[in-house]
Structure formats: structure tokens, C-alpha cells
Design a protein around this motif. Structure first.
Motif, short mmCIF file in Angstrom:
data_model
loop_
_atom_site.label_atom_id
_atom_site.label_comp_id
_atom_site.label_asym_id
_atom_site.label_seq_id
_atom_site.Cartn_x
_atom_site.Cartn_y
_atom_site.Cartn_z
N SER A 1 -24.50 13.07 -37.77
CA SER A 1 -24.93 11.67 -37.72
C SER A 1 -23.74 10.75 -37.46
N THR B 1 -34.22 -0.99 -31.77
CA THR B 1 -34.43 -0.25 -33.00
C THR B 1 -33.09 0.36 -33.40
N LEU B 2 -32.98 0.77 -34.64
CA LEU B 2 -31.73 1.38 -35.10
C LEU B 2 -31.45 2.66 -34.33
N GLN B 3 -32.47 3.41 -34.00
CA GLN B 3 -32.29 4.63 -33.22
C GLN B 3 -31.77 4.31 -31.82
N GLU B 4 -32.33 3.26 -31.20
CA GLU B 4 -31.85 2.84 -29.88
C GLU B 4 -30.41 2.36 -29.95
N GLU C 1 -28.08 3.38 -32.05
CA GLU C 1 -27.20 4.55 -32.13
C GLU C 1 -27.09 5.24 -30.78
N GLU C 2 -28.19 5.33 -30.05
CA GLU C 2 -28.16 5.93 -28.72
C GLU C 2 -27.25 5.15 -27.78
N GLN D 1 -26.43 -2.02 -37.57
CA GLN D 1 -27.64 -2.81 -37.76
C GLN D 1 -27.48 -4.20 -37.18
#
Length: 387
Positions: A14, A160-163, A165-166, A250
Motif C-alpha cells: 500500500s 475518489t481516494l482510490q483514483e 492513489e492511482e 485525501q
């Protein structure tokens, strides 16, 4: 010392931004005195070369070698994206029109593309969130795209948080690709519609200022009414950004957008890989300010190319103690300001590498006579292997 830590070394776990504080080191300050002594042996009066001396020493510490190696393989890297906040009319350009700016750059017709061609600097464009069909652009441009445009930062998260990170990882990947390709200096630029509004929001949040203090006219030269809309958008975005100031990823997801998030990851991983970067305008300055919050040593690897007149840029550079090399008031973006500073950095590297050294008192030059060989020779070279 940790030197060439690739993004792949972290890919199986992560993303932990705290890792950057340990992985990023300062440029090797131990060589600064050696560089100063070498400079003194040229016989030129102290201060005769002005800031070029400082730049030459900076390059030497970044490269961990004296004499410095002249800049031979620079690259202009531009991250691109559209921002949902542009739908509020915060720019003279239509929302979703950033792909036209990218097409102009790829066709060699943008100001940055013209300068890159003039200075023999390859241009790389990275689409992170353009609002167009990916088929309209080359695959090498769109392969890192996270989404099509971003959310409106005044009322919703831009990612989004996933986006986020990507996008952050994509920036790291690009930094690794440039380091592996032998790029020895990057000029970092951006192409977007609404990007300066996102940048202003980030700077206001991180500097603890009001929206009006950081709201500028942008590269498109907005009128008073548009400025008021932009200021209101930053004000509303600032209310949403303040509660997440302790979490930089974030924060980027909330108000930054994919392109600014990727630029932040790029800056940090470039510092890990010991790749020096010239910042362009307000967007790259805002990303650098976020990156400084993540790793306080990182700004030692960056130069501010030029002051574009944006108040948010001035605030960000002041906070990082980065003094722009030029003050031309260029606000067009795309890397123009950074490219204008590149000849100065190249000149500093060439002078630090090639100015002849005079023998010290009581010493002879080569073959017992005359001055010593130029500083660019490998003989007597001091190189710190930091691998």
C-alpha cells in the motif's frame, strides 16, 4: 545512502506517503565546499558570475560530483487534465477544452512546444484526466489516464481516494521512466482548464490564507467577473480542504484533481531518484508545496523557473524558500516559464564543468607550465557513488 529507489520497489504494498521522508535525502552538501574551492581556482573575482555560481554548485550537489556534468538530456514533462470547477466559468476557456491545448502542444504549435524545439528539449505529455475520447490522442499520451475530467472541488471531491492513489502512483512511474531513460533535468509543466483554481485552493489551505489572497488572473487573463467566480470557487473549495489538511493524499483527492496529484507523486519520486526539476508556474508550485508537506527535504531538488505573477505561486515559493530564476510574468503555462530558465541552468553547468583551473601557489600546470586542464576533464574528478 538510498539513491535509485524505483517505484516498482513499492508496487506490491500500500502507498504510504510517510515513506518519502526516509527515502528522500538532501543533495550532497559535502561537495559544496569542494565546488566553491574549484570555482575559486578559476581566477574570476568572487561574485563575477552572479547566481550562475550558485546554480553550478546546486547541480554538483544534485549529481554528487565535482566537477559538475553539463546538462545533456533535459526533458519537458507536462501533465494534463480537465477540472470540473471550470464549469463555473472560472476561465476564459470552455470547460473540458484542455485537450485542444494538448493537441496544440503535440502538433508543435504551443508556446512551450516552440521553445522546446528551439532549445532541443524533448516534450512528453501525460494525460491524467482530459475530457475527451482517448482515441483522439496518441496511446503513449493517454495510457496513465485515471478518469475523464474531475469533480467540482467546490461541492464534491475531485477524485475518489482510490483514483488519487492511482494518479499519484502514475506520477511516480513517469518519474522512474525518466530517470531510467537518462533524463538529467526535468522541466515540469501543466496543461489544464481549471487547474489554477485547484492550485489556488491547495496553496490557500496549506498557507492558511483566504481565497482572495491567492486568486489570480490565470494564464487566460480573466476579467473581474470571472475573477470573482474563481475566488468564490476557491473559497468554497477551501472550506472542504481544511478538514483534511493532515492527510495529503485525501487533500489532493478532495480539491486537487488527477493531474495535480500525479505531479505531486512525480516531484517526490524524482527527488528519490535524484532527478533535478525546474518548476514552471502556479500549478507546479502548488504541487511542490503539497510534496514539501510530505517530505521536507524534497524542495532541495527543485528550482523555481520564473515568477509568473500569480499570487498563489508567490505564496507557495515563499513558503518553500525557492527564489525564481527569472521574473518575466509569463502565465501561459505548459512549461514556458521553466523552459525560459533552462538556458541559465545549462550555462551554469557548462561554466562549472569547463572553466580552466589555475594551479595553486607553488604548483605547475600540465607538463610543468601554464594553467591546468579545463575543469570538464575526468582527471581529478570527485564523484560520490551514492548507489
Amino acid at each position: 545512502m538510498v539513491r535509485h529507489v524505483r517505484f516498482a520497489d513499492m508496487s506490491e504494498r500500500s502507498l504510504d506517503l510517510d515513506d518519502f521522508s526516509d527515502r528522500i535525502e538532501r543533495p550532497h552538501g559535502g561537495l559544496r565546499r569542494e565546488a566553491e574551492e574549484r570555482r575559486a581556482r578559476t581566477g574570476l573575482p568572487a561574485g563575477a558570475l552572479g547566481r550562475l555560481d550558485e546554480l553550478g554548485e546546486w547541480l554538483g550537489t544534485a549529481q554528487a560530483r565535482v566537477p559538475v556534468r553539463p546538462v545533456a538530456a533535459p526533458r519537458l514533462v507536462v501533465f494534463a487534465g480537465d477540472h470540473g470547477v471550470a464549469r463555473l466559468g472560472v476561465s476564459t476557456r470552455e470547460a473540458g477544452d484542455a485537450h485542444a491545448l494538448v493537441r496544440e502542444a503535440l502538433d508543435g504549435a504551443s508556446p512551450a512546444a516552440v521553445l522546446a524545439r528551439q532549445f532541443d528539449v524533448p516534450l512528453r505529455v501525460v494525460d491524467m484526466a482530459l475530457d475527451c475520447d482517448p482515441a483522439q490522442l496518441p496511446a503513449e499520451v493517454t495510457r496513465h489516464r485515471v478518469r475523464r475530467s474531475g469533480g467540482r472541488l467546490d461541492i464534491e471531491d475531485t477524485l475518489t481516494l482510490q483514483e488519487a492513489e492511482e494518479a499519484f502512483r502514475a506520477g511516480m512511474t513517469v518519474a522512474d521512466e525518466e530517470a531510467d531513460a537518462g533524463t538529467d533535468l526535468v522541466v515540469l509543466g501543466d496543461l489544464s482548464v481549471g487547474g489554477t483554481t485547484a492550485a489556488g485552493t491547495l496553496v490557500a489551505a496549506l498557507c492558511g490564507t483566504d481565497a482572495s489572497v491567492v486568486t489570480g488572473r490565470g494564464g487566460s487573463g480573466i476579467d473581474d467577473l470571472t475573477w470573482m467566480r474563481k475566488c468564490a470557487a476557491i473559497r468554497d473549495g477551501l472550506r472542504r480542504a481544511r478538514p483534511v489538511l493532515g492527510d495529503q493524499l485525501q487533500l489532493l483527492a478532495t480539491v486537487g484533481g488527477a493531474d495535480l496529484t500525479a505531479m505531486t507523486g512525480f516531484l517526490l519520486q524524482s527527488a528519490v531518484r535524484h532527478t533535478p526539476v525546474i518548476l514552471d508556474g502556479v500549478v507546479s508550485a502548488a504541487c511542490a508545496l503539497v510534496a514539501q508537506r510530505i517530505a521536507f527535504r524534497a524542495p532541495d531538488w527543485w528550482l523555481a523557473g520564473q515568477a509568473g505573477g500569480e499570487p498563489a505561486q508567490t505564496r507557495a515559493l515563499d513558503r518553500m524558500a525557492l527564489d525564481p530564476l527569472l521574473e518575466q510574468g509569463v502565465a501561459v503555462g505548459g512549461g514556458v516559464g521553466g523552459l525560459l530558465a533552462l538556458p541559465l541552468v545549462r550555462a551554469a553547468g557548462a561554466l562549472a564543468a569547463e572553466l580552466p583551473q589555475r594551479p595553486a601557489d607553488g604548483e605547475d600546470g600540465p607538463d610543468g607550465a601554464g594553467p591546468s586542464e579545463p575543469a570538464g576533464r575526468a582527471d581529478g574528478e570527485s564523484v560520490l557513488d551514492a548507489t
